[in-house]
Design a protein around this motif. Sequence first.
Motif, PDB file in Angstrom:
ATOM      1  N   CYS A 145       0.831  -1.203   0.000  1.00  0.00           N
ATOM      2  CA  CYS A 145       0.000   0.000   0.000  1.00  0.00           C
ATOM      3  C   CYS A 145       0.875   1.266   0.000  1.00  0.00           C
ATOM      4  N   LEU A 146       1.851   1.296   0.900  1.00  0.00           N
ATOM      5  CA  LEU A 146       2.784   2.431   0.972  1.00  0.00           C
ATOM      6  C   LEU A 146       3.559   2.576  -0.334  1.00  0.00           C
ATOM      7  N   HIS A 147       4.038   1.444  -0.818  1.00  0.00           N
ATOM      8  CA  HIS A 147       4.820   1.430  -2.057  1.00  0.00           C
ATOM      9  C   HIS A 147       3.977   1.946  -3.229  1.00  0.00           C
ATOM     10  N   ALA A 148       2.752   1.464  -3.308  1.00  0.00           N
ATOM     11  CA  ALA A 148       1.869   1.874  -4.412  1.00  0.00           C
ATOM     12  C   ALA A 148       1.562   3.368  -4.337  1.00  0.00           C
ATOM     13  N   ALA A 149       1.370   3.882  -3.127  1.00  0.00           N
ATOM     14  CA  ALA A 149       1.068   5.312  -2.974  1.00  0.00           C
ATOM     15  C   ALA A 149       2.249   6.157  -3.462  1.00  0.00           C
ATOM     16  N   ARG A 150       3.458   5.711  -3.136  1.00  0.00           N
ATOM     17  CA  ARG A 150       4.653   6.450  -3.592  1.00  0.00           C
ATOM     18  C   ARG A 150       4.768   6.413  -5.113  1.00  0.00           C
ATOM     19  N   LEU A 151       4.554   5.229  -5.677  1.00  0.00           N
ATOM     20  CA  LEU A 151       4.597   5.094  -7.144  1.00  0.00           C
ATOM     21  C   LEU A 151       3.580   6.014  -7.800  1.00  0.00           C
ATOM     22  N   ALA A 152       2.396   6.055  -7.228  1.00  0.00           N
ATOM     23  CA  ALA A 152       1.323   6.876  -7.797  1.00  0.00           C
ATOM     24  C   ALA A 152       1.709   8.355  -7.753  1.00  0.00           C
TER      25      ALA A 152
END
Lengths: 304, 304
Positions: A145-152
Amino acid sequence: MRFDVVGLGVSTVDLIFTVDELPGREVVQRAGESVIAGGGPVATALVTLARLGAATSMLDSIGSDFFGSFIQREFTAEGVDTGGLVVAQGRTTSKASILVRKSDGARAITFSPGDAPELTPDEVRVDIIRASKILHLNGRHWDACLHAARLAKEAGVLVSFDGGAHRYTNQHLSILPQVDICIAAHDYAAAFAGTEDVAQAAKALLEAGPCVVVVTQGAAGSRVFSKDGLDFQQQAHRVDRVVDTTGAGDAYHGAFLYGLARGFSLEASASFASAVAALNTRALGGRAALPSLAETEMFLQHPL
Amino acid sequence: MRFDVVGLGVSTVDLIFTVDELPGREVVQRAGESVIAGGGPVATALVTLARLGAATSMLDSIGSDFFGSFIQREFTAEGVDTGGLVVAQGRTTSKASILVRKSDGARAITFSPGDAPELTPDEVRVDIIRASKILHLNGRHWDACLHAARLAKEAGVLVSFDGGAHRYTNQHLSILPQVDICIAAHDYAAAFAGTEDVAQAAKALLEAGPCVVVVTQGAAGSRVFSKDGLDFQQQAHRVDRVVDTTGAGDAYHGAFLYGLARGFSLEASASFASAVAALNTRALGGRAALPSLAETEMFLQHPL
């Protein structure tokens, strides 16, 4: 392929029965109605979007069991892309038995989370996130979730966060700076801010990161705030007969994001979301009565 | 293809959760264990036979829904022939939520029968009955049941009837003359004969048609009677830890028929059936711990 919304969360399967009494003792009883239905807040928000005609994709880790294949088949039938679903071989999928008392809708929920492992950051499909307008999260599969938010954020994809009732943890402080739109249950906002006051709680959430904060209060409607000072109350829409409120909040999230993805104003998005949420309470099951776009527009033009 | 036993009955799907408390009020609780499992008395008896290595076939009418396909898949995985299964398009399959209290095994069962129509006499696969040694029935799909019993008698196929607890109706008087082996719960035998006395009830059942009558009494064992005067008590076998007694009676039926099909004496069949039933209580779910032939033989040689 381009997506309006990509979601990252936990999909579940609900087996729902209406009953005369919640069974506090040894008993054999015949159910009134029964349905099997996919659930999970992010998953139901995506199905809401798909019914309205939006392009969506789900990122999740499910088991290879019967329930996992049910989830895949239902997403496929609804038109939700499953390219980012990881199937954990030999593992089980989250499921629940939900008994709904006919007289008042009181629910006894027994859930079993399954043993499929969390989605890991390296399993997050970067290409799907980059191909989306909005990423919708609720804190499940935390590292991913954290990783995806950063990517986004890096890719200029809007980040939406569902603050679910009884779901607030301090851990969420680290993701809120990445979040653009936070739609939170009143309980979540209060737990975050340490106050029951909706406006104060929303102000605290806005200060933590998001530009838009919505606090939902079930039948009492929702209140929308923005960093540039917007603050308005959206009444809940009424339907003839409320059968089951399961999934109403999730439908609100999905429909609100539909509005944003289509360029609606915040006011129009909130009214639209409220209509979709109300329409979804007309049948048993969290997704059973999700409306089409035409049905929602008709309802908004000719409310009860 | 030849079959040891063909069964005619209703297949169901059980979703079973172990819980700390039976939920008599609005509650969200996490289950201990959970399993999804096929059920139904005749269906479970056939799976028992299949695990032991017998050739079996199931006659039933199920829905075309997800639960119907679960039933088909499970039969196929267990090696039960499904050539006589009728799938009713657009109809739903019988299913149940079973909450099992961890402390004492008390069960709250909520079932939904589905809306698949009964199997009709003309849907009964005559060729499968004629290719079998034994036809196993329990009175469900009533018209088809009567028809199948007559076909079996004409073809010299043995007819076995499962008299389930709380299942006795006067209707059954018309099938008992066709029945060779009647294995009845104590409750069924008592309701039929109007007496709690096991020997008197069994005598009444023997007079109604069957050559062999078995009255089962759960942990109290079973008592076997025959028209030629045999009368003996079979003790229930013991296992280390009883987890769930669901399906124990159905396993007894299947294993008893296995013994008959393999030419065991009535005494050996009863002991064998009692062992299989006991072994099946070791895990959650009506079929989870059904043993193989080798496992059963080992258990009989080295009981607790």
